[in-house]
Design a protein around this motif. Structure first.
Motif, mmCIF file in Angstrom:
data_model
loop_
_atom_site.group_PDB
_atom_site.id
_atom_site.type_symbol
_atom_site.label_atom_id
_atom_site.label_comp_id
_atom_site.label_asym_id
_atom_site.label_seq_id
_atom_site.Cartn_x
_atom_site.Cartn_y
_atom_site.Cartn_z
ATOM 1 N N THR A 148 0.820 -1.199 0.000
ATOM 2 C CA THR A 148 0.000 0.000 0.000
ATOM 3 C C THR A 148 0.854 1.249 0.000
ATOM 4 O OG1 THR A 148 -1.728 1.229 1.181
ATOM 5 C CG2 THR A 148 -0.144 0.020 2.530
ATOM 6 N N ASP A 149 0.411 2.259 -0.719
ATOM 7 C CA ASP A 149 1.029 3.581 -0.663
ATOM 8 C C ASP A 149 0.128 4.538 0.109
ATOM 9 O OD1 ASP A 149 -1.057 3.831 -2.405
ATOM 10 O OD2 ASP A 149 0.127 4.633 -4.079
ATOM 11 N N ARG A 150 -0.783 3.960 0.905
ATOM 12 C CA ARG A 150 -1.740 4.776 1.666
ATOM 13 C C ARG A 150 -1.416 4.787 3.161
ATOM 14 N NH1 ARG A 150 -6.749 2.579 1.600
ATOM 15 N NH2 ARG A 150 -6.080 0.570 0.778
ATOM 16 N N MET A 151 -0.219 4.363 3.513
ATOM 17 C CA MET A 151 0.210 4.363 4.910
ATOM 18 C C MET A 151 1.530 5.126 5.027
ATOM 19 S SD MET A 151 0.946 1.148 7.457
ATOM 20 C CE MET A 151 1.249 1.403 9.212
ATOM 21 N N ALA A 152 1.529 6.189 5.825
ATOM 22 C CA ALA A 152 2.741 6.979 6.060
ATOM 23 C C ALA A 152 3.328 6.593 7.413
ATOM 24 C CB ALA A 152 2.418 8.470 6.039
ATOM 25 N N LEU A 153 4.636 6.392 7.453
ATOM 26 C CA LEU A 153 5.347 6.068 8.691
ATOM 27 C C LEU A 153 6.278 7.226 9.026
ATOM 28 C CD1 LEU A 153 6.223 2.322 7.972
ATOM 29 C CD2 LEU A 153 4.321 3.229 9.325
ATOM 30 N N LEU A 154 5.977 7.924 10.112
ATOM 31 C CA LEU A 154 6.688 9.166 10.423
ATOM 32 C C LEU A 154 7.359 9.081 11.788
ATOM 33 C CD1 LEU A 154 3.909 11.715 9.350
ATOM 34 C CD2 LEU A 154 5.699 10.681 7.944
ATOM 35 N N PRO A 155 8.701 9.073 11.840
ATOM 36 C CA PRO A 155 9.401 9.122 13.118
ATOM 37 C C PRO A 155 9.427 10.543 13.669
ATOM 38 C CG PRO A 155 10.982 9.055 11.331
ATOM 39 C CD PRO A 155 9.625 8.941 10.696
ATOM 40 N N SER A 156 9.464 10.665 14.991
ATOM 41 C CA SER A 156 9.537 11.978 15.634
ATOM 42 C C SER A 156 10.754 12.030 16.541
ATOM 43 C CB SER A 156 8.274 12.241 16.465
ATOM 44 O OG SER A 156 8.435 13.407 17.267
ATOM 45 N N ASP A 157 11.560 13.093 16.403
ATOM 46 C CA ASP A 157 12.722 13.306 17.250
ATOM 47 C C ASP A 157 12.396 14.113 18.499
ATOM 48 O OD1 ASP A 157 14.483 11.931 15.561
ATOM 49 O OD2 ASP A 157 14.805 13.711 14.322
ATOM 50 N N LEU A 158 11.143 14.549 18.632
ATOM 51 C CA LEU A 158 10.759 15.317 19.811
ATOM 52 C C LEU A 158 10.774 14.432 21.056
ATOM 53 C CD1 LEU A 158 7.712 17.285 18.341
ATOM 54 C CD2 LEU A 158 9.915 18.272 19.010
ATOM 55 N N PRO A 159 10.906 15.038 22.244
ATOM 56 C CA PRO A 159 10.764 14.257 23.479
ATOM 57 C C PRO A 159 9.361 13.638 23.558
ATOM 58 C CG PRO A 159 11.696 16.420 23.928
ATOM 59 C CD PRO A 159 11.223 16.446 22.514
ATOM 60 N N PRO A 160 9.149 12.693 24.469
ATOM 61 C CA PRO A 160 7.865 11.978 24.521
ATOM 62 C C PRO A 160 6.634 12.874 24.579
ATOM 63 C CG PRO A 160 9.465 10.859 25.887
ATOM 64 C CD PRO A 160 10.133 12.118 25.418
ATOM 65 N N PRO A 178 4.533 10.454 30.411
ATOM 66 C CA PRO A 178 4.711 9.327 29.484
ATOM 67 C C PRO A 178 5.659 8.286 30.055
ATOM 68 C CG PRO A 178 4.827 11.425 28.308
ATOM 69 C CD PRO A 178 4.823 11.754 29.773
ATOM 70 N N ALA A 179 5.410 7.025 29.745
ATOM 71 C CA ALA A 179 6.210 5.933 30.292
ATOM 72 C C ALA A 179 7.668 6.001 29.861
ATOM 73 C CB ALA A 179 5.602 4.595 29.883
ATOM 74 N N THR A 180 7.924 6.605 28.705
ATOM 75 C CA THR A 180 9.296 6.652 28.176
ATOM 76 C C THR A 180 10.057 7.923 28.554
ATOM 77 O OG1 THR A 180 8.434 7.569 26.099
ATOM 78 C CG2 THR A 180 8.733 5.157 26.217
ATOM 79 N N SER A 181 9.433 8.803 29.314
ATOM 80 C CA SER A 181 10.074 10.085 29.627
ATOM 81 C C SER A 181 11.341 9.909 30.457
ATOM 82 C CB SER A 181 9.093 11.006 30.350
ATOM 83 O OG SER A 181 8.058 11.435 29.492
ATOM 84 N N ALA A 182 11.296 9.043 31.463
ATOM 85 C CA ALA A 182 12.466 8.863 32.322
ATOM 86 C C ALA A 182 13.679 8.401 31.530
ATOM 87 C CB ALA A 182 12.142 7.865 33.436
ATOM 88 N N ALA A 183 13.473 7.458 30.616
ATOM 89 C CA ALA A 183 14.585 6.966 29.803
ATOM 90 C C ALA A 183 15.067 8.046 28.836
ATOM 91 C CB ALA A 183 14.165 5.712 29.045
#
Length: 287
Positions: free
Chosen positions: A77-89, A212-217
């Motif tokens: 499919t070309d109808r799904m976008a996968l976008l990573p974010s470098d921002l904090p949680p 957020p659960a990942t904030s501490a890490a």
């Protein structure tokens, strides 16, 4: 029907700031479902909404990211976008909420997906960190001597990294536009964030949320108050995104803003960057 916004963690789905904001679909992690179930889950989203924009933190475990790309490839499919974010949680969660708001407007999938990079630039994300914190993900150096190292510090991760002492004269560089401040207190008092910082940044609203659960890490300590200031008004967000020149992706044909398609990752060809014709009509935001 709104375009589906998908995320990899329930922490990324903040309470809405208005009655029109849709929710987001939390994708099931690989350790809780087999690959066939993952295909069925994503396929059902595509069948229901037509397009899916999935955001995930850049710190997401590699097997999870590989699963996302494998699902997209297997569905062909070309109808799904996968976008990573470098921002904090918390900053990533605020970005997700803005995309949820805009998904109920009349933007095309390509424009909505590519707007994530634009919106992220206007999110001021940081944290008040307790003694002994080590924000190793940022190009910042903590003071190495005396009580300065043992005291708390206030860190801005985006849009430009910065570190100050909360009891000093220096201030974190804040937004020059109207924002709401979302914050999550974990192990530290939030008075500095909701008081001094909120006044310095002239925020209009303050919203507490769970940490957020990942904030501490991410921040290197569980003694923190994470915060993110961003534009809360969907009308202003709409105007900002719609004011950017749109291009047609030369690979998949979707409309986009910026220099790269969110769905196929193809860069905008230089020859495609033509001036917008005078009198171009703007679309209307959701009332």
């Amino acid at each position: 029907m709104p375009i589906a916004i998908a995320v990899t963690s329930p922490d990324m789905v903040l309470p809405p700031t208005d009655q029109h904001t849709p929710g987001a679909h939390v994708l099931t992690p690989p350790d809780q479902q087999d690959f066939a179930a993952a295909l069925a889950e994503t396929g059902a989203l595509l069948d229901r909404y037509g397009y899916v924009i999935a955001l995930y933190p850049s710190t997401t475990p590699r097997p999870y990211v590989q699963r996302l790309h494998a699902v997209r490839a297997m569905l062909e499919t070309d109808r799904m976008a996968l976008l990573p974010s470098d921002l904090p949680p918390l900053g990533t969660a605020v970005l997700v909420r803005q995309l949820r708001q805009l998904s109920a407007c009349d933007f095309s999938p390509g424009v909505l997906g590519s707007s994530a990079r634009l919106l992220a630039h206007y999110i001021y994300a940081g944290a008040l960190l307790g003694s002994g914190a080590r924000p190793d993900r940022l190009p910042l150096t903590l003071p190495a001597t005396g009580s300065a190292r043992s005291g708390p510090c206030a860190v801005l991760a985006a849009p430009t990294p910065q570190l100050v002492r909360p009891d000093g004269e220096a201030v974190l560089s804040g937004p020059q536009f109207a924002t709401a401040l979302t914050y999550a207190a974990g192990g530290l008092g939030s008075d500095w964030v909701t008081g001094r910082l909120a006044r310095q940044w002239q925020v209009q609203q303050v919203h507490p949320v769970p940490v957020p659960a990942t904030s501490a890490a991410w921040w290197g300590t569980s003694k923190l108050v994470e915060f993110a200031a961003a534009i809360p008004d969907v009308v202003l967000l709409y105007q900002m995104v719609s004011s950017v020149r749109q291009e047609a992706c030369h690979w998949c044909g979707l409309s986009l803003i910026g220099d790269r398609c969110a769905f196929c990752s193809a860069p905008v060809a230089t020859q495609d960057r033509r001036p917008r014709a005078l009198g171009t009509t703007r679309r209307r935001a959701l009332a």
